[in-house]
Write a protein that holds these residues in place. Structure first.
Motif, PDB file in Angstrom:
ATOM      1  N   THR A 346       0.824  -1.199   0.000  1.00 23.19           N
ATOM      2  CA  THR A 346       0.000   0.000   0.000  1.00 23.19           C
ATOM      3  C   THR A 346       0.865   1.259   0.000  1.00 23.19           C
ATOM      4  N   ASP A 347       0.282   2.384  -0.471  1.00 27.61           N
ATOM      5  CA  ASP A 347       1.032   3.630  -0.549  1.00 27.61           C
ATOM      6  C   ASP A 347       0.436   4.670   0.392  1.00 27.61           C
ATOM      7  N   TYR A 348       0.862   5.917   0.236  1.00 27.91           N
ATOM      8  CA  TYR A 348       0.440   6.986   1.136  1.00 27.91           C
ATOM      9  C   TYR A 348      -1.046   7.304   1.011  1.00 27.91           C
ATOM     10  N   ASN A 349      -1.691   6.853  -0.060  1.00 22.73           N
ATOM     11  CA  ASN A 349      -3.135   7.055  -0.205  1.00 22.73           C
ATOM     12  C   ASN A 349      -3.943   5.976   0.521  1.00 22.73           C
ATOM     13  N   GLY A 350      -3.241   4.966   1.057  1.00 26.66           N
ATOM     14  CA  GLY A 350      -3.921   3.916   1.809  1.00 26.66           C
ATOM     15  C   GLY A 350      -4.436   2.772   0.970  1.00 26.66           C
ATOM     16  N   HIS A 351      -4.169   2.804  -0.340  1.00 25.21           N
ATOM     17  CA  HIS A 351      -4.591   1.675  -1.177  1.00 25.21           C
ATOM     18  C   HIS A 351      -3.390   1.079  -1.915  1.00 25.21           C
ATOM     19  N   MET A 352      -3.628  -0.017  -2.610  1.00 24.74           N
ATOM     20  CA  MET A 352      -2.535  -0.706  -3.281  1.00 24.74           C
ATOM     21  C   MET A 352      -1.941   0.179  -4.372  1.00 24.74           C
ATOM     22  N   ASN A 353      -0.622   0.284  -4.369  1.00 24.58           N
ATOM     23  CA  ASN A 353       0.097   1.075  -5.354  1.00 24.58           C
ATOM     24  C   ASN A 353      -0.101   0.489  -6.750  1.00 24.58           C
ATOM     25  N   GLU A 354      -0.211   1.375  -7.763  1.00 29.20           N
ATOM     26  CA  GLU A 354      -0.492   0.904  -9.119  1.00 29.20           C
ATOM     27  C   GLU A 354       0.566  -0.070  -9.633  1.00 29.20           C
ATOM     28  N   SER A 355       1.806   0.075  -9.177  1.00 32.59           N
ATOM     29  CA  SER A 355       2.849  -0.849  -9.640  1.00 32.59           C
ATOM     30  C   SER A 355       2.570  -2.272  -9.188  1.00 32.59           C
ATOM     31  N   ARG A 356       1.854  -2.418  -8.069  1.00 31.77           N
ATOM     32  CA  ARG A 356       1.564  -3.758  -7.558  1.00 31.77           C
ATOM     33  C   ARG A 356       0.502  -4.471  -8.397  1.00 31.77           C
ATOM     34  N   TYR A 357      -0.355  -3.705  -9.071  1.00 28.70           N
ATOM     35  CA  TYR A 357      -1.285  -4.341 -10.003  1.00 28.70           C
ATOM     36  C   TYR A 357      -0.480  -5.041 -11.098  1.00 28.70           C
ATOM     37  N   GLY A 358       0.580  -4.344 -11.537  1.00 28.11           N
ATOM     38  CA  GLY A 358       1.456  -4.962 -12.525  1.00 28.11           C
ATOM     39  C   GLY A 358       2.104  -6.217 -11.997  1.00 28.11           C
ATOM     40  N   ALA A 400      -4.750  -3.248   1.823  1.00 33.02           N
ATOM     41  CA  ALA A 400      -4.063  -4.325   2.548  1.00 33.02           C
ATOM     42  C   ALA A 400      -5.082  -5.168   3.289  1.00 33.02           C
ATOM     43  N   GLY A 401      -4.908  -6.484   3.212  1.00 33.09           N
ATOM     44  CA  GLY A 401      -5.818  -7.408   3.877  1.00 33.09           C
ATOM     45  C   GLY A 401      -6.949  -7.881   2.998  1.00 33.09           C
ATOM     46  N   LEU A 432     -11.890  -5.471 -10.149  1.00 33.95           N
ATOM     47  CA  LEU A 432     -10.994  -4.452  -9.600  1.00 33.95           C
ATOM     48  C   LEU A 432     -10.063  -3.863 -10.649  1.00 33.95           C
ATOM     49  N   ALA A 433      -9.640  -4.700 -11.587  1.00 39.51           N
ATOM     50  CA  ALA A 433      -8.707  -4.244 -12.616  1.00 39.51           C
ATOM     51  C   ALA A 433      -8.629  -5.291 -13.718  1.00 39.51           C
ATOM     52  N   THR A 434      -8.195  -4.860 -14.886  1.00 37.32           N
ATOM     53  CA  THR A 434      -7.921  -5.798 -15.972  1.00 37.32           C
ATOM     54  C   THR A 434      -6.529  -5.513 -16.522  1.00 37.32           C
ATOM     55  N   GLY A 435      -5.953  -6.519 -17.132  1.00 36.92           N
ATOM     56  CA  GLY A 435      -4.639  -6.357 -17.744  1.00 36.92           C
ATOM     57  C   GLY A 435      -4.525  -7.202 -18.990  1.00 36.92           C
ATOM     58  N   GLU A 436      -4.067  -6.602 -20.085  1.00 34.38           N
ATOM     59  CA  GLU A 436      -3.776  -7.369 -21.293  1.00 34.38           C
ATOM     60  C   GLU A 436      -2.274  -7.318 -21.521  1.00 34.38           C
ATOM     61  N   GLN A 437      -1.679  -8.486 -21.696  1.00 32.26           N
ATOM     62  CA  GLN A 437      -0.225  -8.618 -21.632  1.00 32.26           C
ATOM     63  C   GLN A 437       0.291  -9.359 -22.860  1.00 32.26           C
ATOM     64  N   LEU A 438       1.308  -8.794 -23.498  1.00 31.59           N
ATOM     65  CA  LEU A 438       1.972  -9.445 -24.622  1.00 31.59           C
ATOM     66  C   LEU A 438       3.359  -9.883 -24.180  1.00 31.59           C
ATOM     67  N   LEU A 439       3.656 -11.172 -24.360  1.00 34.07           N
ATOM     68  CA  LEU A 439       4.955 -11.725 -23.997  1.00 34.07           C
ATOM     69  C   LEU A 439       5.599 -12.339 -25.230  1.00 34.07           C
ATOM     70  N   ILE A 440       6.920 -12.304 -25.278  1.00 36.29           N
ATOM     71  CA  ILE A 440       7.684 -12.880 -26.383  1.00 36.29           C
ATOM     72  C   ILE A 440       8.601 -13.959 -25.832  1.00 36.29           C
ATOM     73  N   HIS A 441       8.642 -15.108 -26.515  1.00 34.94           N
ATOM     74  CA  HIS A 441       9.521 -16.200 -26.111  1.00 34.94           C
ATOM     75  C   HIS A 441      10.961 -15.859 -26.503  1.00 34.94           C
ATOM     76  N   VAL A 442      11.906 -16.032 -25.548  1.00 37.96           N
ATOM     77  CA  VAL A 442      13.296 -15.640 -25.791  1.00 37.96           C
ATOM     78  C   VAL A 442      14.259 -16.744 -25.364  1.00 37.96           C
ATOM     79  N   SER A 443      15.437 -16.667 -25.939  1.00 34.25           N
ATOM     80  CA  SER A 443      16.569 -17.469 -25.483  1.00 34.25           C
ATOM     81  C   SER A 443      17.310 -16.658 -24.430  1.00 34.25           C
ATOM     82  N   LEU A 444      17.525 -17.233 -23.277  1.00 33.01           N
ATOM     83  CA  LEU A 444      18.236 -16.520 -22.216  1.00 33.01           C
ATOM     84  C   LEU A 444      19.734 -16.443 -22.496  1.00 33.01           C
ATOM     85  N   GLU A 445      20.192 -17.213 -23.467  1.00 37.51           N
ATOM     86  CA  GLU A 445      21.607 -17.156 -23.844  1.00 37.51           C
ATOM     87  C   GLU A 445      21.873 -15.969 -24.759  1.00 37.51           C
TER      88      GLU A 445
END
Length: 478
Positions: A346-358, A400-401, A432-445
């Motif tokens: 949670t942040d200073y506004n008393g609710h979950m910080n937007e980065s935590r939705y991510g 929180a909670g 509460l929220a929605t998220g649309e996410q694009l991921l790309i498959h990668v080689s870690l090497e």
């Protein structure tokens, strides 16, 4: 093994034990002659229900049932674990054990929360002595993982090993004390610090608050994640512990401490300590102080969890034991998160910080990846998915909670691309929220995009086919 525990003595420690068992899915029977026992236990359990789930990033097992019993016999009959937490009077404990022995099953483990007595002292004259071990916890039992497990020569190895297994399954850390000793291990350290603290107050050198500040702003933080000897090992620098001892060992001969003595606890000294402690509390009630303590512990232990270190590594291992298995072939959205929002989100506004939705949606994506085979082993072998784009819509506040869940749907799995849609819901189903996410498959090497491995590609195709029959989540807003 039946998951039924008996709690004999429902004070602060007994109530903490009850919460630890209940929140891990055990049924619990309680005996305590105190007419206020149910009220006191409810207060402890309320704190535990709020704090304990915040340590984890997935839902806990379904809570066990609680039954208050009129007799010790009713409480222990059929129980596979009996935890005694009555006052530190040997005669009282012996009387309780006589009653336990009349009804306890032969396979049950009997644990004592004693902070000082040796197990052989407790077992003296006991009909089922081989079943009794010391299992000394630390308050709050529902958060702090250390349990000093102390057997005697009368305890077979099988009892000790089974006790370790059960305690570990509760998310606890059983420290096997191999030799009996008064006050075990941890309390002997605590007593040494307590004695020195009494002298510092008695001699007018420090107040209760100043002593606590020395601990919480200094070595207490070091001890919380490294303990005593590893801390001093680092203090020795590149030359290590031997150098540290050579440098500071001579100090042990100096008259720095009074650890072999203690001031007389006169009425004046007791009044001084009591008044300073009251001032230090600054008007906060015991329940307010407990909640502050719990929030601080959760935040620190979650920080350690992120580093997979010390108590945090223990939580990570425990969490894996109750993560649900996901069937990637089902034509239903995947419940990719089911958790409580922790206090440090949670942040200073008393609710979950937007980065935590991510973070919630990132964690949900990890669950989806694991469900199709892009798990820890897959990543260790050199491949993974990277998020390249995410769109989050914030709809309602989260605090929180709060209990939240995420429903995830695979929208697209073509070649290197993976597109997911997440819906974050409150316990009552409110969006509460929605998220649309694009991921790309990668080689870690090479750190470049590449095609998924054949088995993963096949699993992705299977889930994509199942989810193709689902409604378009972007058209659903309730």
């Amino acid at each position: 093994m039946t998951k039924t525990a008996a709690i004999i003595g429902g004070g602060v420690i007994g109530g903490g034990w009850l919460a630890r068992f209940v929140l891990n899915g055990w049924d619990v029977r309680v005996f305590d002659p105190d007419p206020e026992a149910a009220r006191k236990i409810d207060a402890v359990l309320a704190n535990a229900r709020r704090a304990f789930p915040m340590l984890y990033d997935t839902a806990l097992p379904t809570e066990g049932n609680i039954t208050f019993c009129d007799t010790i016999g009713d409480a222990v009959t059929g129980a596979s674990w009996v935890q005694e937490s009555v006052p530190e009077r040997l005669d009282m404990k012996h009387a309780v054990y006589q009653e336990i022995a009349k009804s306890v099953v032969s396979a049950a483990i009997i644990g004592s929360s004693t902070s000082g007595f040796k197990p052989s002292e407790l077992q003296d004259g006991m009909d089922c002595a081989a079943q009794l071990v010391v299992t000394h916890p630390f308050n709050p039992v529902y958060l702090l993982p250390l349990i000093e497990l102390v057997p005697s020569a009368q305890n077979p190895t099988e009892i000790v090993d089974r006790a370790k297994t059960i305690l570990t399954s509760l998310g606890l850390f059983p420290l096997h004390v191999r030799k009996e000793i008064d006050a075990h291990i941890a309390d002997r350290f605590l007593e040494a610090v307590w004695r020195e603290g009494l002298w510092l107050i008695n001699d007018g050198i420090a107040t209760t608050e100043e002593i606590d500040n020395a601990i919480r702003y200094g070595f207490g933080l070091r001890w919380a994640q490294m303990g005593l000897f590893e801390t001093y090992r680092i203090a020795g620098g590149e030359a290590g512990m031997k150098h540290f001892i050579a440098q500071f060992g001579p100090c042990l001969k100096w008259p720095w401490t009074k650890l072999m003595d203690v001031p007389e606890l006169t009425d004046e000294l007791v009044d001084t300590i009591g008044a300073q402690s009251d001032d230090q509390a600054d008007g906060k009630s015991i329940r307010e102080l407990e909640r502050l303590r719990d929030d601080n512990l959760v935040a620190m232990m979650r920080a350690l969890k992120g580093q997979d270190s010390a108590a945090g590594a223990l939580i990570n291992t425990h969490e894996k034991s109750f993560r649900p298995t996901i069937d990637a072939t089902q034509a239903t959205p995947v419940v990719s998160a089911n958790r409580i929002i922790p206090v440090d989100w949670t942040d200073y506004n008393g609710h979950m910080n937007e980065s935590r939705y991510g973070q919630v949606f990132s964690d949900a994506a990890d669950v989806m990846m694991s469900a199709v085979g892009a798990d820890e082993t897959y990543v260790a072998n050199g491949h993974s998915f990277f998020t390249v784009d995410i769109h989050i819509q914030f709809i309602k506040e989260t605090h929180a909670g709060d209990t939240i869940s995420v429903q995830s749907q695979l929208l697209e799995a073509k070649g290197k691309k993976l597109r997911l849609h997440h819906r974050m819901l409150a316990a009552d189903g409110t969006l509460l929220a929605t998220g649309e996410q694009l991921l790309i498959h990668v080689s870690l090497e090479t750190r470049r995009a590449c095609e998924p491995q054949p088995e993963l590609a096949e699993n992705l195709a299977t889930m994509a086919a199942a989810h193709a029959a689902l409604p378009d989540p972007k058209q659903t807003r309730g």
